[in-house]
Design a protein around this motif. Sequence first.
Motif, PDB file in Angstrom:
ATOM      1  N   GLN A 190      17.092  33.744 -63.153  1.00 48.29           N
ATOM      2  CA  GLN A 190      15.667  34.152 -62.658  1.00 48.29           C
ATOM      3  C   GLN A 190      15.013  35.022 -63.299  1.00 48.29           C
ATOM      4  N   ALA A 191      15.951  35.971 -64.079  1.00 50.34           N
ATOM      5  CA  ALA A 191      15.296  37.172 -64.509  1.00 50.34           C
ATOM      6  C   ALA A 191      14.323  36.826 -65.728  1.00 50.34           C
ATOM      7  N   ASP A 192      13.001  37.530 -65.750  1.00 54.06           N
ATOM      8  CA  ASP A 192      12.164  37.425 -66.786  1.00 54.06           C
ATOM      9  C   ASP A 192      12.780  38.573 -67.775  1.00 54.06           C
ATOM     10  N   HIS A 222      16.813  30.757 -74.696  1.00 49.05           N
ATOM     11  CA  HIS A 222      15.767  30.405 -73.739  1.00 49.05           C
ATOM     12  C   HIS A 222      16.203  29.105 -73.169  1.00 49.05           C
ATOM     13  N   GLN A 225      18.988  29.592 -70.795  1.00 50.99           N
ATOM     14  CA  GLN A 225      18.288  29.918 -69.458  1.00 50.99           C
ATOM     15  C   GLN A 225      17.987  29.009 -68.469  1.00 50.99           C
ATOM     16  N   ARG A 229      18.871  28.146 -64.859  1.00 52.68           N
ATOM     17  CA  ARG A 229      17.968  28.011 -63.839  1.00 52.68           C
ATOM     18  C   ARG A 229      18.093  26.826 -62.880  1.00 52.68           C
ATOM     19  N   GLN A 248      10.179  28.343 -57.710  1.00 53.76           N
ATOM     20  CA  GLN A 248       9.631  29.613 -57.964  1.00 53.76           C
ATOM     21  C   GLN A 248      10.882  30.611 -57.824  1.00 53.76           C
ATOM     22  N   GLU A 249      11.649  30.435 -56.966  1.00 53.20           N
ATOM     23  CA  GLU A 249      13.037  31.489 -56.900  1.00 53.20           C
ATOM     24  C   GLU A 249      13.839  31.519 -58.007  1.00 53.20           C
ATOM     25  N   CYS A 250      13.807  30.239 -58.967  1.00 55.81           N
ATOM     26  CA  CYS A 250      14.391  30.341 -60.127  1.00 55.81           C
ATOM     27  C   CYS A 250      13.945  30.703 -61.304  1.00 55.81           C
ATOM     28  N   GLY A 251      12.546  31.078 -61.194  1.00 55.97           N
ATOM     29  CA  GLY A 251      11.976  31.441 -62.304  1.00 55.97           C
ATOM     30  C   GLY A 251      10.981  30.460 -63.173  1.00 55.97           C
ATOM     31  N   HIS A 253       7.477  28.233 -64.011  1.00 56.26           N
ATOM     32  CA  HIS A 253       6.412  28.718 -63.812  1.00 56.26           C
ATOM     33  C   HIS A 253       5.414  27.919 -62.804  1.00 56.26           C
TER      34      HIS A 253
END
Length: 277
Positions: A190-192, A222, A225, A229, A248-251, A253
């Motif tokens: 989930q990290a940006d 990407h 990732q 997720r 939302q928790e997994c990142g 949009h």
Amino acid sequence: MANKKTAKERADYKITDELGGLEILDAEYEKQNFSRHSHEGYTIGVIENGAQRFYRTGGHHVAPQDTIILVNADEVHSGHSATEGGWAYRAMYPLPQQLEQLTQDLNLPNYGAPYFPSAVVSDPDLANQIRLVFNTIENSDNRLLRETLIYGTLVKLMAKHAKSSLNINTQTKAQRQLLLVKEFLDDFPQADVSLDDLAKLAAISPYHLVRSFQKEFGLPPHAYQIQSRLRLARKLLKQGYSISDAAQECGFHDQSHFHRHFKKTNGYTPGQYVKTL
């Protein structure tokens, strides 16, 4: 169980009690086009009708009716119809630790989780035995019978068509650097995180990271990732998270973005998945 959409776009998914929870899919597709993705578990499937064309790390393959499809855990693959009218198949997705528990029956010390070198196997007797497993899971309430068939079939499959995953190759320094990036994406999906951040972690240039990561793992960072997720999302949904909260928790949009990637990877929607839990 997942809802049926049409006669040619069907995905019935469930989790059985065997092996501590074994995922099973009975599907029929005509237009479904699986994007390149990976699973935490292996894919062991039998083509019931038609033929499937798919990519498995290293090349493209066609699996006609009555053949067995084998995809190793965490191995990038895709899938779509190879014939007009689509294809139907049944598959199970055992985890590496589940198969590793069974390798003791092969009397091979330190065998570890198996590696299946062939993506498509023509073995009619074993294909029928795998079908028997699916039929028994679907129709029998006798847990002892179900477990006996599953254990015996998977051990036979590994004995005939697998080899040890241990010491298949020796990691180079470059591979260890890329593995640091993969492990980060697995641990913090989930990290940006930026490409520059990952390049610094691997101590290589961003351009070299993208090119080398895709060559090593079959997907650029990407895209990998997104797969990480989706794996986290499945775990959160199992824990009772709502679809929107999991997204939302997994990142992701938004929920539609999550829904689209989930369907492209699994062949069924998050809502269909939740109904099986």
